[in-house]
Design a protein around this motif. Structure first.
Motif, PDB file in Angstrom:
ATOM      1  N   UNK A 192       0.845  -1.191   0.000  1.00 32.93           N
ATOM      2  CA  UNK A 192       0.000   0.000   0.000  1.00 32.93           C
ATOM      3  C   UNK A 192       0.885   1.246   0.000  1.00 32.93           C
ATOM      4  N   UNK A 193       0.546   2.215  -0.843  1.00 35.22           N
ATOM      5  CA  UNK A 193       1.318   3.464  -0.949  1.00 35.22           C
ATOM      6  C   UNK A 193       2.795   3.180  -1.231  1.00 35.22           C
ATOM      7  N   UNK A 194       3.055   2.210  -2.104  1.00 29.53           N
ATOM      8  CA  UNK A 194       4.429   1.759  -2.315  1.00 29.53           C
ATOM      9  C   UNK A 194       5.357   2.872  -2.797  1.00 29.53           C
ATOM     10  N   UNK A 195       4.845   3.786  -3.618  1.00 28.11           N
ATOM     11  CA  UNK A 195       5.693   4.876  -4.113  1.00 28.11           C
ATOM     12  C   UNK A 195       6.124   5.795  -2.970  1.00 28.11           C
ATOM     13  N   UNK A 196       5.201   6.084  -2.075  1.00 23.50           N
ATOM     14  CA  UNK A 196       5.530   6.922  -0.924  1.00 23.50           C
ATOM     15  C   UNK A 196       6.511   6.217   0.004  1.00 23.50           C
ATOM     16  N   UNK A 197       6.274   4.921   0.241  1.00 23.92           N
ATOM     17  CA  UNK A 197       7.167   4.157   1.114  1.00 23.92           C
ATOM     18  C   UNK A 197       8.564   4.081   0.512  1.00 23.92           C
ATOM     19  N   UNK A 198       8.638   3.854  -0.797  1.00 25.16           N
ATOM     20  CA  UNK A 198       9.937   3.801  -1.469  1.00 25.16           C
ATOM     21  C   UNK A 198      10.655   5.138  -1.366  1.00 25.16           C
TER      22      UNK A 198
END
Length: 212
Positions: A192-198
């Motif tokens: 979930x929200x992988x771009x933000x986590x990355x």
């Protein structure tokens, strides 16, 4: 069993490869091992509730693909892993060594060597860089036996893994540093929200590693 570290935002599940305990392990809220410092720094900066688990390598990749864990580490980059997850900025540079029954020197033609390595290891990409002929076995102990029995010329392995073996296992073999390669983390494409986590991971890595 997961170990939770409380924060205030999204819950993130982190899996650590169990076969790399000499290089990196986790217990009681802390990373330890020879490459632990940078990883500890990175996770201390993340604004998430973090849960940690130690997993066998094959299961870690399976769960990473399915999104049952969000982050897997420590991992080298490979084409196979790029299909299921996103690679972060590098966290630690790791030496790669070759072990053989005969000394390997500057005159040795590496592209003529048959090298053995653990299945799904990113060392396969290193072997291809040097035009070596890689052969995969189930684990590193089998790889060592293959070299000692003369079935293959050499074993290609990250130095931090070799350093964690009982010295008796490698007795009689010659070692040589071949190169260094980057190790970091993979974040699942299902997170979930992988771009933000990355983005958060890479910012923390820059603060802990790149800026030093």
């Amino acid at each position: 069993m997961f170990f939770a570290i409380n924060s205030f935002a999204q819950n993130i599940k982190v899996a650590i490869v169990g076969q790399t305990t000499h290089a990196l392990n986790y217990s009681d809220g802390k990373f330890f091992g020879v490459v632990a410092k940078n990883y500890q720094c990175v996770f201390e900066q993340l604004p998430y509730t973090i849960e940690y688990q130690i997993l066998p390598y094959a299961r870690l990749l399976k769960w990473l693909k399915k999104g049952e864990v969000d982050i897997g580490l420590p991992l080298f980059q490979s084409a196979l892993r790029d299909e299921i997850a996103h690679f972060t900025l590098p966290v630690v540079n790791i030496p790669v060594e070759i072990y053989s029954q005969k000394p390997i020197d500057d005159k040795t033609k590496l592209d003529q060597l048959s090298v053995v390595l653990a299945r799904s290891s990113a060392m396969k990409e290193v072997a291809y860089q040097y035009n070596m002929k890689p052969f995969e076995v189930n684990n590193w102990l089998q790889a060592i036996k293959m070299v000692k029995y003369g079935r293959h010329d050499a074993m290609l392995i990250p130095a931090v893994l070799a350093d964690g073996f009982d010295p008796k296992l490698l007795k009689g073999l010659f070692s040589k540093l071949i190169t260094t390669t980057e190790t970091a983390m993979y974040i699942s494409k299902q997170t979930k929200n992988k771009d933000e986590v990355l983005t958060q991971l890479n910012l923390a890595i820059k603060n802990c590693v790149t800026s030093k």
